[in-house]
Design a protein around this motif. Sequence first.
Motif, mmCIF file in Angstrom:
data_model
loop_
_atom_site.group_PDB
_atom_site.id
_atom_site.type_symbol
_atom_site.label_atom_id
_atom_site.label_comp_id
_atom_site.label_asym_id
_atom_site.label_seq_id
_atom_site.Cartn_x
_atom_site.Cartn_y
_atom_site.Cartn_z
ATOM 1 N N THR A 89 0.896 -1.257 -0.042
ATOM 2 C CA THR A 89 -0.029 0.014 0.134
ATOM 3 C C THR A 89 0.897 1.141 0.018
ATOM 4 O OG1 THR A 89 -0.005 -0.028 2.385
ATOM 5 C CG2 THR A 89 -1.636 -1.322 1.437
ATOM 6 N N ASN A 90 0.325 2.471 0.535
ATOM 7 C CA ASN A 90 1.128 3.562 0.343
ATOM 8 C C ASN A 90 1.436 4.015 1.828
ATOM 9 O OD1 ASN A 90 -1.576 4.501 1.038
ATOM 10 N ND2 ASN A 90 -1.245 6.236 -0.227
ATOM 11 N N PHE A 91 1.229 3.114 2.725
ATOM 12 C CA PHE A 91 1.717 3.119 4.360
ATOM 13 C C PHE A 91 2.335 2.017 4.937
ATOM 14 C CE2 PHE A 91 -2.696 1.332 3.820
ATOM 15 C CZ PHE A 91 -2.322 0.239 5.116
ATOM 16 N N VAL A 92 2.981 2.205 5.838
ATOM 17 C CA VAL A 92 3.522 1.219 6.856
ATOM 18 C C VAL A 92 3.053 1.124 8.115
ATOM 19 C CG1 VAL A 92 5.703 0.516 7.701
ATOM 20 C CG2 VAL A 92 5.624 1.411 5.260
ATOM 21 N N LEU A 93 2.724 0.001 8.682
ATOM 22 C CA LEU A 93 2.283 -0.191 10.020
ATOM 23 C C LEU A 93 3.643 -0.549 10.942
ATOM 24 C CD1 LEU A 93 -0.287 -0.653 11.833
ATOM 25 C CD2 LEU A 93 0.228 -2.984 11.385
ATOM 26 N N LEU A 153 1.552 2.352 15.268
ATOM 27 C CA LEU A 153 1.470 3.568 14.536
ATOM 28 C C LEU A 153 1.397 3.198 13.019
ATOM 29 C CD1 LEU A 153 3.660 6.055 16.525
ATOM 30 C CD2 LEU A 153 1.358 5.707 16.753
ATOM 31 N N ARG A 154 0.595 3.959 12.537
ATOM 32 C CA ARG A 154 0.772 3.671 10.854
ATOM 33 C C ARG A 154 1.083 5.445 10.375
ATOM 34 N NH1 ARG A 154 -5.051 3.462 8.184
ATOM 35 N NH2 ARG A 154 -4.578 5.898 8.196
ATOM 36 N N ALA A 155 2.097 4.922 9.519
ATOM 37 C CA ALA A 155 2.797 5.920 8.713
ATOM 38 C C ALA A 155 2.490 5.904 7.143
ATOM 39 C CB ALA A 155 4.454 5.977 8.894
ATOM 40 N N THR A 156 1.958 6.911 6.669
ATOM 41 C CA THR A 156 1.508 7.075 5.328
ATOM 42 C C THR A 156 2.758 7.701 4.520
ATOM 43 O OG1 THR A 156 -0.589 8.012 5.674
ATOM 44 C CG2 THR A 156 0.207 8.475 3.681
ATOM 45 N N ILE A 157 3.127 6.970 3.620
ATOM 46 C CA ILE A 157 4.493 7.318 2.863
ATOM 47 C C ILE A 157 4.231 8.740 1.988
ATOM 48 C CG2 ILE A 157 5.789 6.631 1.054
ATOM 49 C CD1 ILE A 157 5.789 4.887 3.489
#
Length: 365
Positions: free
Chosen positions: A302-306, A341-345
């Motif tokens: 996806t365009n994010f990282v957990l 935490l979830r980080a959108t790229i």
Amino acid sequence: MIRPATRGGIRPVGHVGAMAPYALADPVEKGTVSLAQNESAFAPSPLAIEAARKAATDLLPYPDPDWTELRDVIAGVHHLDPKAILCGAGSMELIASLVRAYAGRHEEVLGSEYGYLFMASACAQVGARYVTAPETGYRVCADALLDAVTSRTRMVFVCNPGNPTGTLIANSEMVRLRNGLRDDILLIVDQAYGEFADGAEDGFEIMQLAQGSATVVTRTFSKAYALAGARVGWGMFPKPVLLEARKTLNPNNISQISQAAAAAAMGDQAHMKSVVARTAAIRDRFSARCRKMGFAVPDSHTNFVLIPFAHADAAARADRMLRENGLLLRGMRGYGLAHCLRATIAEAPVMDRVASVLERISDET
């Protein structure tokens, strides 16, 4: 003279009064960069921007209620029948329309343990019961879903790739899930991040499920096409389901500006693929850096990282430190992932800032 209202004179229906509002990300404070909403790191196609500008010169008529141009472009790119496509104000509207059409009070909608929480809100709006099946390693488990089906199950909802986990299961597992469900259970496969996984898994096979079974596949223009502000989603529907779901959609639901922008964006596949490739490259470098620090980051499609931390307190401390450095990530407590935490790229310099803060945290623990 107007008589003043008495306390409690106007009451909502019981199940609406009991539900909590859907929780969006925290508001962004001045000087803070938000990585909480899974918005694109890069701009949409210049063709989409120009199409929106052109459409904005004539706002007198209502927008096309059948999304004719948009459906035709989607169908051409994905080799689908345009008559089998519904468009919505984001895929959220399409998901909610299906719940309204097919889930009654006290009936069950089954989802995955860490699936997109909007489905729980959509169920609460109609008084349906949202239940979940466990995941394995932050991944959807077809066997767990099949084991959790009951006589009250009306719908099964799966995000693939997953949100907020970013993980992916094979299309063959999705087909196995469909084949293991009763024919009177509607399967919804939300592929909001499908373009980020098309290189790993052929999305067309899943689209074909919607032609021959009680399955709907939804996608959106908010992520890979960088049009979150336009609010456009689409889905592939079997004809009987399409006819019922359309009854619950708002008429003229997508503005002509958004329709024009989305059609142009879909037509510019080269730009979309460039956005996906650039985002994935930054994502994979960031993930590798996090793993080097000791964080067990799941593979993201996806365009994010957990980002899992050792425990909830560690995640809360990291969140505070990131905010102190002008960086807002998304807390996952509502998903039962308080330790994450979830980080959108975002663009590479921003992700370097995030990684630098996380490195300081890991050095101190």
